[in-house]
Enzyme design. Structure first.
Site, short mmCIF file in Angstrom:
data_model
loop_
_atom_site.label_atom_id
_atom_site.label_comp_id
_atom_site.label_asym_id
_atom_site.label_seq_id
_atom_site.Cartn_x
_atom_site.Cartn_y
_atom_site.Cartn_z
N ASP A 75 66.46 11.54 50.28
CA ASP A 75 67.19 12.39 51.22
C ASP A 75 66.87 12.11 52.68
O ASP A 75 67.19 12.92 53.55
CB ASP A 75 66.90 13.86 50.91
CG ASP A 75 65.43 14.21 51.07
OD1 ASP A 75 64.60 13.30 50.96
OD2 ASP A 75 65.13 15.39 51.30
N GLU A 76 66.27 10.97 52.97
CA GLU A 76 65.79 10.74 54.33
C GLU A 76 65.84 9.25 54.65
O GLU A 76 65.48 8.42 53.82
CB GLU A 76 64.36 11.26 54.44
CG GLU A 76 63.76 11.21 55.81
CD GLU A 76 62.32 11.75 55.81
OE1 GLU A 76 61.72 11.77 56.90
OE2 GLU A 76 61.81 12.12 54.73
N ASP A 111 67.94 13.60 57.78
CA ASP A 111 67.17 14.34 56.78
C ASP A 111 68.09 15.38 56.17
O ASP A 111 68.56 16.29 56.87
CB ASP A 111 65.96 15.00 57.44
CG ASP A 111 64.92 15.45 56.41
OD1 ASP A 111 65.23 15.41 55.21
OD2 ASP A 111 63.81 15.82 56.81
#
Length: 476
Positions: free
Chosen positions: A105-106, A11
């Site tokens: 983003d993860e 993350d």
């Protein structure tokens, strides 16, 4: 579940805000809020410096400004975020063929499938080197969680924030989860959390002690049973490579039921904007707009409208959601609202009439700009600049957007700090420079033009060669 912590969850830390800080030296270490900056805008991401003041994602931008009036408020640059995301996902795919992106983003990574980790020691080594490589390639930081299941890996990465790594050894899950709040578990939002609290259940251990039958009685069969399994740290879900999302949606649950019809309409419009942001972030478009309304008595209604073609136009989604709301009775109050888009596609088939209108408007603006240029006696090249200048004057707020990139013929690359009253303020700096100077120009200054974002790391830097495991860098 596995016997080794070979599922990795990455993350990126405050991704949008961190990318803006890396891009703008003058904002490093300062409060930064990224989101819609209009009166109905919401926070997409807040830097950790802004979170100290209580600012968080999905908060109305007006409330954020009251909490952190001196923060920098910027409009998202999704093109930059997608480019950085592609770099990060490339590093993850070098570790394993099984990478499951959840957003820009993860992502989850199955290290066992890539034969890059087989026990706790090798998994920790991969995680540490991944963090180093992300920092070198993008200039940003990410937090890593390692565990034997997806649920625990995600919890571990959250506990590791910011810029950390946490590994949960198999066999220690129950002891680690026990004292944590029920809100730690996936699917436990404010409403479910309050429902459990009223039943005297506030920790994960208390969920396990309550038993499955009690949870089913409180929350229903599906939710109660799954929550009980999570409290026992049971999660056998596999990492699924390149998950193909079937829909994009956002929803909010309100602490106090909303009775004001005007407020309901405003919330629906805000949710539509957020939904389109996610849609564009995934580089998708959708054909069907869905409205979800949970009323005061917990009855849930859904309404949908299918468009003539896929779209990612926020105005189209807002208007469709507003039409759907008109068919729903909200007199008694609303406790949850949601807006979604289904029937996803990789392209946008715009309405032909809308295209024609847009082209006609563009032609009209160009003609007006040319007339202005001719009136000032400008030459052919001057006419071209004047058309661009005319567009800026016509829509200064759309072109000179706070946080977006510009280039000046004399002062070079910079970014917009703000604009209004015929003026635009620009700070001239790059990701690789010292904090730059601020200058103000007329919005129609022909020497000032929009520019593309610069890479966060200078060309040639941050490229890792294949190294031996003891070299301290590279990917196992």
């Amino acid at each position: 579940m596995r016997t080794a912590p070979t599922i990795l969850h990455l993350d990126m830390d405050a991704f949008y805000a961190s990318a803006e800080q890396a891009s703008k030296p003058s904002l490093r270490g300062k409060a930064v809020v990224v989101g819609g900056i209009g009166p109905r805008g919401v926070v997409a991401t807040a830097s950790y410096e802004a979170r100290v003041f209580g600012v968080h994602s999905a908060m109305p931008i007006g409330q954020a400004r009251r909490l952190a009036p001196n923060a920098a408020y910027l409009v998202p640059r999704f093109r930059l975020y997608r480019e950085v995301s592609e770099q990060v996902m490339g590093l993850l795919r070098a570790l394993s063929p099984l990478v499951e992106p959840l957003s820009l983003d993860e992502a989850f990574v199955d290290l066992e499938a890539g034969e890059t980790a087989w026990d706790a020691a090798s998994a920790r080594l991969v995680g540490e080197r991944l963090r180093d490589e992300i920092k070198a390639v993008t200039g940003l930081t990410g937090s890593v969680g390692l565990a034997a299941s997806k649920m625990l890996a995600k919890i571990a990465s959250e506990e590791a924030k910011p810029d950390g790594l946490m590994l949960i050894e198999p066999g220690t899950e129950r002891a680690m989860l026990g004292p944590m709040s029920v809100r730690t578990l996936p699917g436990v939002g404010p409403a479910t959390g309050d429902h459990l609290r009223r039943a005297g259940i506030t920790t994960v251990e208390e969920i396990a002690e309550a038993g499955e039958d009690e949870l089913v009685r409180l929350l229903g069969k599906s939710h109660g049973a799954s929550l009980y399994a999570m409290a026992l740290a049971h999660d056998d879900r596999p990492v699924v490579a390149e998950r193909d999302a079937k829909s994009v949606s956002v929803e909010d649950t309100y602490d106090v039921d909303i009775h004001d019809r005007v407020r309901v309409r405003t919330e629906v419009q805000r949710l539509a904007e957020r939904c389109v942001q996610r849609l564009r972030g995934a580089e998708r478009s959708g054909r069907t707009v869905v409205l979800k309304v949970r009323r005061y008595d917990f009855s849930t209604l859904t309404r949908s409208e299918t468009l003539r073609g896929p779209t990612d136009d926020p105005a189209v989604v807002r208007e469709a959601a507003a039409r759907l709301l008109e068919s729903v009775d909200t007199t008694g109050g609303v406790r949850l609202l949601g807006v979604g888009v289904t029937g996803l596609a990789d392209y946008t088939q715009e309405d032909l009439f809308a295209q024609a209108r847009a082209q006609a408007e563009a032609d009209a603006h160009a003609a007006e700009g040319e007339r202005e240029g001719e009136a000032e006696g400008a030459g052919c090249a001057g006419d071209e600049v004047q058309v661009a200048a005319g567009e800026v004057v016509e829509a200064a707020d759309r072109r000179w957007v706070a946080g977006h990139d510009v280039r000046h013929e004399e002062f070079g690359h910079g970014w917009v700090q703000g604009s209004g009253l015929g003026r635009v303020t620009v700070r001239f700096e790059t990701p690789y420079s010292e904090p730059g100077r601020v200058r103000t120009f007329r919005t129609d200054d022909p020497a000032l033009l929009p520019a593309e974002p610069l890479p966060l790391v200078e060309s040639g830097a941050g490229r890792f060669a294949a190294l031996e495991p003891d070299a301290g860098s590279g990917v196992v």
